[in-house]
Design a protein around this motif. Structure first.
Motif, PDB file in Angstrom:
ATOM      1  N   GLU A  61      13.225  60.078  48.427  1.00 19.46           N
ATOM      2  CA  GLU A  61      12.778  59.455  49.685  1.00 19.46           C
ATOM      3  C   GLU A  61      13.619  58.216  50.004  1.00 19.46           C
ATOM      4  O   GLU A  61      14.018  58.007  51.148  1.00 19.46           O
ATOM      5  CB  GLU A  61      11.296  59.080  49.613  1.00 19.46           C
ATOM      6  CG  GLU A  61      10.360  60.257  49.534  1.00 19.46           C
ATOM      7  CD  GLU A  61      10.301  61.092  50.805  1.00 19.46           C
ATOM      8  OE1 GLU A  61      10.736  60.632  51.881  1.00 19.46           O
ATOM      9  OE2 GLU A  61       9.805  62.224  50.730  1.00 19.46           O
ATOM     10  N   LYS A  64      16.953  59.293  51.261  1.00 23.44           N
ATOM     11  CA  LYS A  64      16.829  59.876  52.600  1.00 23.44           C
ATOM     12  C   LYS A  64      16.863  58.797  53.687  1.00 23.44           C
ATOM     13  O   LYS A  64      17.446  58.999  54.748  1.00 23.44           O
ATOM     14  CB  LYS A  64      15.521  60.666  52.681  1.00 23.44           C
ATOM     15  CG  LYS A  64      15.261  61.329  54.002  1.00 23.44           C
ATOM     16  CD  LYS A  64      13.966  62.119  53.937  1.00 23.44           C
ATOM     17  CE  LYS A  64      13.628  62.745  55.264  1.00 23.44           C
ATOM     18  NZ  LYS A  64      12.362  63.490  55.197  1.00 23.44           N
ATOM     19  N   PHE A 126      10.457  55.068  56.802  1.00 24.55           N
ATOM     20  CA  PHE A 126       9.688  55.969  55.941  1.00 24.55           C
ATOM     21  C   PHE A 126       8.265  56.140  56.486  1.00 24.55           C
ATOM     22  O   PHE A 126       7.773  57.258  56.632  1.00 24.55           O
ATOM     23  CB  PHE A 126       9.675  55.395  54.517  1.00 24.55           C
ATOM     24  CG  PHE A 126       8.742  56.079  53.574  1.00 24.55           C
ATOM     25  CD1 PHE A 126       9.045  57.319  53.052  1.00 24.55           C
ATOM     26  CD2 PHE A 126       7.561  55.463  53.187  1.00 24.55           C
ATOM     27  CE1 PHE A 126       8.180  57.951  52.160  1.00 24.55           C
ATOM     28  CE2 PHE A 126       6.695  56.081  52.302  1.00 24.55           C
ATOM     29  CZ  PHE A 126       7.005  57.330  51.789  1.00 24.55           C
ATOM     30  N   LYS A 130       6.803  59.652  58.028  1.00 19.50           N
ATOM     31  CA  LYS A 130       5.718  60.273  57.261  1.00 19.50           C
ATOM     32  C   LYS A 130       4.394  60.247  58.019  1.00 19.50           C
ATOM     33  O   LYS A 130       3.427  60.865  57.601  1.00 19.50           O
ATOM     34  CB  LYS A 130       5.529  59.564  55.913  1.00 19.50           C
ATOM     35  CG  LYS A 130       6.660  59.777  54.943  1.00 19.50           C
ATOM     36  CD  LYS A 130       6.664  61.194  54.442  1.00 19.50           C
ATOM     37  CE  LYS A 130       7.719  61.378  53.386  1.00 19.50           C
ATOM     38  NZ  LYS A 130       7.855  62.764  52.983  1.00 19.50           N
TER      39      LYS A 130
END
Length: 140
Positions: A61, A64, A126, A130
């Motif tokens: 993550e 990314k 993030f 998400k």
């Protein structure tokens, strides 16, 4: 010891784990020789153990969202801060906004001048992707 101090110790332990590869039990033992975590012991150990247990997923993550900034180039303390915060947001019962704010404050205290904005931006991206709510704790 309050939660903010405990979170700093989690970051320090994750940093130590990353650079020394000492077993977690030894890291905890070293900490307890000089510090009394009091009621934060469960949070500290749970967060450190959980982060290490989910390290590969968390690191994927981070990679990314780090946009052309591979993990090996990041300051190790930034990586520890990001790992702690992402673990809290994915698996902890910590409100997202608190986790991000604390991560930024720890970066201001322990890392480079550029780190707080880098960490804030990465964690913000993030959270948005998400679909995590900024003020709510994760229900996992």
């Amino acid at each position: 010891m309050n939660r903010t101090e405990a979170r700093e110790w989690v970051v320090k332990m994750l940093y130590q784990y990353d650079v020394s590869k000492l077993p977690l039990e030894k890291i905890f033992e070293n900490f307890y020789e000089e510090h009394d975590p009091g009621e934060q012991k469960e949070y500290i150990e749970g967060t450190v153990r959980g982060t290490v247990e989910h390290l590969e997923e968390i690191d994927r993550e981070i990679e990314k969202y780090s946009k052309d900034w591979p993990l090996y180039r990041m300051p190790r303390i930034d990586l520890a801060i990001l790992r702690c915060s992402m673990y809290e947001m994915l698996y902890g019962n910590i409100p997202v906004s608190i986790s991000i704010n604390e991560a930024v404050e720890i970066a201001k205290k322990y890392s480079t001048d550029d780190s707080p904005s880098f960490i804030n931006g990465l964690l913000g991206a993030f959270v948005r992707e998400k679909g995590l709510e900024e003020g709510e704790a994760n229900d996992n």
